[in-house]
Write a protein that holds these residues in place. Structure first.
Motif, PDB file in Angstrom:
ATOM      1  N   CYS A   1     -35.709  49.645  42.581  1.00 32.28           N
ATOM      2  CA  CYS A   1     -34.627  49.291  41.658  1.00 32.28           C
ATOM      3  C   CYS A   1     -34.589  47.783  41.257  1.00 32.28           C
ATOM      4  N   SER A   2     -35.219  46.824  41.992  1.00 31.80           N
ATOM      5  CA  SER A   2     -35.515  45.679  41.515  1.00 31.80           C
ATOM      6  C   SER A   2     -36.166  45.589  40.227  1.00 31.80           C
TER       7      SER A   2
ATOM      8  N   THR B   1     -33.062  40.456  43.749  1.00 29.89           N
ATOM      9  CA  THR B   1     -32.648  41.783  44.025  1.00 29.89           C
ATOM     10  C   THR B   1     -33.172  42.752  44.865  1.00 29.89           C
TER      11      THR B   1
ATOM     12  N   THR C   1     -34.110  46.532  37.310  1.00 26.42           N
ATOM     13  CA  THR C   1     -33.204  45.542  36.744  1.00 26.42           C
ATOM     14  C   THR C   1     -34.041  44.643  35.971  1.00 26.42           C
TER      15      THR C   1
END
Length: 288
Positions: free
Chosen positions: A23-24, A274, A27
């Protein structure tokens, strides 16, 4: 701690690290892709910043984001593997020893970097899509992927593998060794916002310094992977060739490095902050 807790197969225990890395990275890619492409053009064609910008502007918005699906796929899985397998390998080494040894972390980091190299075909395809001489030869990522296999065989997917193994292992070892000590030097955080700012600063500074340190290695790797077919020269031969082409000057290897530093500062700041946010959120959700 029981042997079951130490089981190397206990993938579920490390699932938050894998998901958070994924996910990081997603992003970060969405935010920084255009700058990454500008830097790539500077590395390959020795263009100054304004010239590289003009080239991308002339090609248009569609070409600017051409090939973004591949780095999105490659980087998300790469960061997922990086954080997840680092945690996984570290647990495996610790399971064979009653005490934490100093070499556990660097060895786990190096193996995590080597595992990331499994994604070399995706990185290889991305480089071809970013190379302007193939703009009208290669239609998309799938076309590039099939073209390499049909005309040159599976070995073409792994052009540049040696340099990627060296880059990944070296950078991972330094990143995981320095990440916590740098943050520990900062004042104690008193809020979630301050904690995130510290994570951004720590990851950004470390990532920017690391990417600058290995920048010439990436230049050689990109030069090697920007060719389709042909000889498979050793990295040292490619270095000598590029060095001679660039006037026997190491300074020429750092064209685009200033923007790479800025991009890495932002990218790794986003990734580190993140990652910690997603990791906390996912762990909380699982425990609930």
């Amino acid at each position: 701690m029981t042997s079951a807790q130490h089981s190397p197969c206990q993938f579920k225990h490390h699932l938050p690290e894998y998901l958070s890395g994924f996910c990081s990275s997603a992003t970060n890619i969405i935010v920084t892709y255009p700058v990454n492409k500008l830097i790539f053009r500077q590395q390959i064609y020795r263009l100054r910043t304004l010239d590289a910008y003009k080239q991308l502007k002339y090609e248009g918005f569609t070409i600017l984001y051409r090939g973004m699906a591949l780095p999105l796929l490659q980087k998300t899985f790469s960061l997922s593997i990086m954080f997840g397998t680092n945690s996984h390998y570290l647990q495996i080494f610790q399971s064979f020893s009653r005490t934490n040894q100093w070499y556990h972390q660097p060895l786990a980091s190096a193996l995590a970097g080597s595992t990331e190299a499994l994604l070399t075909p995706l990185e290889r395809t991305q480089v071809l899509l970013q190379t302007s001489k193939y703009n009208h030869v290669i239609r998309n990522g799938f076309h590039a992927f099939t073209l390499m296999y049909q005309h040159y065989g599976i070995i073409e997917y792994y052009r540049g593998l040696t340099l990627i193994l060296i880059r990944n292992s070296l950078s991972n070892m330094i990143f995981f060794a320095c990440r916590k000590p740098i943050k520990d030097v900062l004042p104690r955080s008193s809020s979630h916002l301050q904690h995130s700012i510290y994570d951004f600063f720590t990851g950004g500074l470390l990532g920017a310094l690391l990417s600058t340190f290995i920048y010439p290695l990436n230049v050689i790797k990109n030069v090697q992977q920007s060719e389709l077919g042909g000889r498979y020269d050793r990295p040292i031969s490619i270095f000598r060739s590029v060095y001679e082409q660039r006037g026997n000057s190491m300074k020429e290897f750092y064209i685009g490095a200033k923007w790479n530093f800025v991009r890495s500062l932002i990218s790794w700041g986003i990734i580190n902050s993140t990652y910690e946010y997603y990791l906390t959120t996912i762990r909380t959700s699982i425990s609930d």
